[in-house]
Design an enzyme around this catalytic site. Sequence first.
Site, short mmCIF file in Angstrom:
data_model
loop_
_atom_site.label_atom_id
_atom_site.label_comp_id
_atom_site.label_asym_id
_atom_site.label_seq_id
_atom_site.Cartn_x
_atom_site.Cartn_y
_atom_site.Cartn_z
CG PHE A 13 1.90 -30.58 34.52
CD1 PHE A 13 1.46 -30.08 35.74
CD2 PHE A 13 2.79 -31.66 34.52
CE1 PHE A 13 1.89 -30.64 36.93
CE2 PHE A 13 3.22 -32.23 35.72
CZ PHE A 13 2.77 -31.72 36.92
NE ARG A 40 0.23 -27.79 23.46
CZ ARG A 40 1.02 -26.79 23.18
NH1 ARG A 40 0.65 -25.91 22.32
NH2 ARG A 40 2.19 -26.66 23.75
CB ILE A 128 8.01 -9.26 43.34
CG1 ILE A 128 9.45 -9.68 43.10
CG2 ILE A 128 7.93 -8.00 44.18
CD1 ILE A 128 10.28 -8.62 42.38
CE LYS A 197 6.83 -10.70 33.34
NZ LYS A 197 8.20 -11.20 33.37
N GLY A 295 11.10 -18.59 36.72
CA GLY A 295 11.42 -19.93 37.22
C GLY A 295 10.18 -20.58 37.81
N1 HSE Z 1 10.13 -15.15 30.72
C1 HSE Z 1 9.74 -14.44 31.90
C2 HSE Z 1 10.96 -13.76 32.48
C3 HSE Z 1 9.15 -15.39 32.87
O1 HSE Z 1 12.07 -14.09 32.05
O2 HSE Z 1 10.82 -12.88 33.31
C4 HSE Z 1 8.48 -14.75 34.03
O3 HSE Z 1 7.43 -13.93 33.64
#
Ligand code: HSE
Length: 399
Positions: A13, A40, A128, A197, A295
């Site tokens: 959370f 936690r 996205i 990613k 975000g």
């Molecule tokens: N820390 C990552 C970023 C959060 O700044 O893109 C989203 O994956």
Amino acid sequence: MARQELKIGVFGFGVVGKGLYEVMKQSPALDKAIKKICVRSKKQRDLPESFFTYNPDDIINDEEINTVVELVDDSEAAYHIVKKSLQKGKNVVSANKKMIAEHMAEMIALQKEHNVSLLYEASACGSIPVIRSLEEYYDNDLLLSVTGILNGSSNYILSRVFDNGQPYEVALKEAQTLGFAESDPTFDVEGFDSLYKLVILTMHSFGVVINPDEVLNYGISNISDFDINYAREKGFKIKLVGQVERLRENKITLFVLPRFVGRDKYIYAVEEEFNGVVIKGLAYDKQFMFGKGAGGHPTGSAVLSDITALMHNYRYEYKKTNYFQGFSYFKDAAIEIYLRYRDKEVLSHFDFQSVSEEYRGPKNSYVIGFIKLSSLMAIREKLRDKQLFIAATGKALNY
Ligand code: HSE
């Protein structure tokens, strides 16, 4: 297929967990679907205490909970939560890019073995819908490359430094305060977040499981005023870019590097915490996806989209794993880089194939030339040396 009633157990959370909760309140179809949230430790929170549990088994062993949403920070803990949940026959939504990238093959196998679905749209590029698009729309063999700004925090920092002349450290603090950065922001600024990613996007682009440890990632923490001025004088911005590209003979190459980006590129205009992904293919040339990459609310909206998809029994089919004889990862592709250094001893570590430009200055010098990705990988620790900075020019040798 009939719509499935969801009973959801959430793990975590923090920024994304809270973001999801707030986004879900605006979704009448789902606003009562969360049964338990596992955290936690006890803390003052806006929700009734009865919502929370501190014991993961309260969710994992609850037969009524058919959907687990994993939003914890620790990738090791995330791995165990997701694995156990899938083994228990629950569908799972996860936003943990490190965990998914590092355990991709096992996660695919677990889904097949237990006939369940693991969705992770929020793990790459925040709001996205890039994974689902690669999976569903770009599900043919026309795809040539996926290139983009995949990390909101480093893009936020670069925007602030370039456009507002803000000091790097101040911009980094802001990215943390605004909830964009990872709890360890080196993940963002050293290109690890982009790397995970990119590995996930590579699976959904070309059907290949890549070990993140075998891919070059280099971030923005060594950037100096000299580099910024160099880029400005040439009319470029510097962006942290991840790219996977199809080469000849069913080979692909991938890397994460800062890159000089000119006005003619779509990602030139991607600022602040936004992400931008350029998808290139045969016949359609280029397409561009743009949106908030970090975000609580943007990422929460991607999680919500996955939850809704589970209501309709959606799952990734990983169709591209069956393409041709499969793509293989080619590590010897050569790209052109800018290397800025202070001590010329640094040059002895770089095995340039050719040099197109050189400058020697009183304090800073630079070389621009072609070098193999494999030879940069071989000196990846050396690249972290504060005395130097590298950026891709965007040119590559055509294999
Ligand atoms: N820390 C990552 C970023 C959060 O700044 O893109 C989203 O994956």
